[in-house]
Design an enzyme around this catalytic site. Sequence first.
Site, mmCIF file in Angstrom:
data_model
loop_
_atom_site.group_PDB
_atom_site.id
_atom_site.type_symbol
_atom_site.label_atom_id
_atom_site.label_comp_id
_atom_site.label_asym_id
_atom_site.label_seq_id
_atom_site.Cartn_x
_atom_site.Cartn_y
_atom_site.Cartn_z
ATOM 1 N N GLU A 77 -26.350 -49.624 24.456
ATOM 2 C CA GLU A 77 -25.234 -48.987 23.765
ATOM 3 C C GLU A 77 -25.406 -49.034 22.250
ATOM 4 O O GLU A 77 -25.055 -48.080 21.548
ATOM 5 C CB GLU A 77 -23.912 -49.645 24.168
ATOM 6 C CG GLU A 77 -23.475 -49.362 25.592
ATOM 7 C CD GLU A 77 -23.217 -47.888 25.850
ATOM 8 O OE1 GLU A 77 -22.918 -47.144 24.887
ATOM 9 O OE2 GLU A 77 -23.322 -47.466 27.012
ATOM 10 N N CYS A 124 -20.628 -29.833 30.044
ATOM 11 C CA CYS A 124 -19.527 -29.711 29.088
ATOM 12 C C CYS A 124 -19.998 -30.008 27.673
ATOM 13 O O CYS A 124 -19.225 -30.455 26.824
ATOM 14 C CB CYS A 124 -18.370 -30.627 29.476
ATOM 15 S SG CYS A 124 -16.780 -30.157 28.740
#
Length: 615
Positions: free
Chosen positions: A170, A339
Amino acid sequence: MATSVTAEEPRKRTCKSNNTNSSSRAEKKRKSANSDIELLQNWIEHDNHAYHVDTFLTSAKAYQIRIRLVCWYRANRRQLPWRGDPGPYDGSTVGYAASASSAKTSSIGKKKNGGKNYGNGKDIRSFFGGSSKAKREETINDPEEEKKEESDVTESTSRELTAYGVWVSEIMLQQTRVEAVIKYWIKWMDSFPTVHSLANATPEEVNAHWAGLGFYRRARLLHAGAKRVVDEHGGIVPNTVDELMKIEGIGRYTASAIASIAYGVEVPVVDGNVCRVLSRLTGIANHIKAPVMKDEIGWILAEKVVKARSSSASTNIDDKLGTPGEVNQALMELGATYCSPAGSGIDTNDPLVDFYASTKLGRAIGYVTMCDEGATKDRIEDLVAKCAFSTDKNKSRCRLCELNGASNAFYSISDRITADLSTSPSARLETVSAIAGHACLPIPPPKKAKREEVLAVAVISSRVADDDRPRWLMVKRPSEGLLAGQWEFPNVEVWNSAKADDKKVKTEKSKTIEVPLIDPLLRSKALTSFIGDILDESIAKQKRKQIKDAPITHIFSHVCHTMWLEYNHLDEDIAVSRRWKLEDGREAGWMSEDDMKDVGITSGVHKILAKVKIM
């Protein structure tokens, strides 16, 4: 006596049947248009952020969205090492850009299958293949670093999914493309497989493993965080968001990602990709970087999906719901693929194609824009104008949408529909309108010009006796600020747009800043003064060759460096293998290219070195 049936009678009955079917389709289309118009009117007039949840993200819809996301994610997700997967790995979305563009073109340009030519039917996994050299339309790039070629990374065995591994991934993925991170993550985990091993590493070892990823502050904070986890938690990464956020470099997003993915804690994770999905699902007329979206209400919307349950379920144990980590990763994965900004919103492979408010609003705006029914068109356009130019300061408004956001989005979508139909007059209005609505939501963020800085850089080499390898004079940057603690060639700033007296430079922030050409004599004089603080004055004053053909430009996330180089090779064998302290507390020293690899240098230094070596 039997009645004879002529050939004409069946034809009449067939004609009547066709007329009935045509009338039925027309009635169905009229009802659908009326429903869309009502939806559009309510969207334009809404004045509370609860509207987006109450209309588009009810508990029932959130449950359906969660089920579809998990099913899609399990079947199609990318294979990545920090997810515990075996190789090969390739996180690129390059294939998707071409696929999305192809789907849009074919959808607008053809009328096959009732106009529902919604995509090419590719499995999502095909989006992550292809050459990394191709132009990526939707990637999160580290603007400090040059784009490098990444190849597939293959491992025969899978790695264990751990909280530490998720934490490292991350941090690396912040502002950096997934495909670029893979090989860095694997190398990092091979060298620092545990929190203890990272805590015991030297800053130089950490920098060397991070070199090339950019934003080096991330590495320093990760290193400091590992030391805290060892000191306060015995080397075990905490499993709650609150405890994780006490660790250096871990904010709400990273803490939530670690807690949900590694420990199954039921918390949402919100990043730019998730904000885009939520904006399109619920019709939010704002940009994804708006604080109210990314820091506040966006988390409430995402939580509805992560915690969605069936109202009729007798137990919460339902494998179809997936884990919180799966739901969060599915939202992020969707935002990076179907998306993405290039997504059409009408691809039948998109798991949420039936739920987007963006496409529903687009179709309604298309109907209003092109319809012949003057009363409906005038009513909606008057309503849009009234909302756009309202001067009522006491009128309540939606906190999620930008001021006049719905009105501005209406005009943007309408203009795009008109433009697309003018270039493709045979295209279906419904298809063009849906794509336009999806493309214009969320709205684009305001653009800010990067700060510009002009630097004069001294590239000075020498040698050590009995060694032909050149040594380069290097200076270590301060421990705080941009590229803190990194080694670089000596340089001085000779112009900065943030400090410039030109009012035009200060006020026109949205426009490109014009970088002035600084007098070469002034650049050289400033450099000589600085080098005099590093080397003997007699050496510092030796003439350097100015490289005048063109400066080197290096772009960071918020600043652009224009670097003018001056080069000199010292005949004296003064490049002894040592470092020394400067008066301002920084270090200086002579380094070979092997030394540079050991400490980890930035791509900016690589650019300069490459330029000088071909002279």
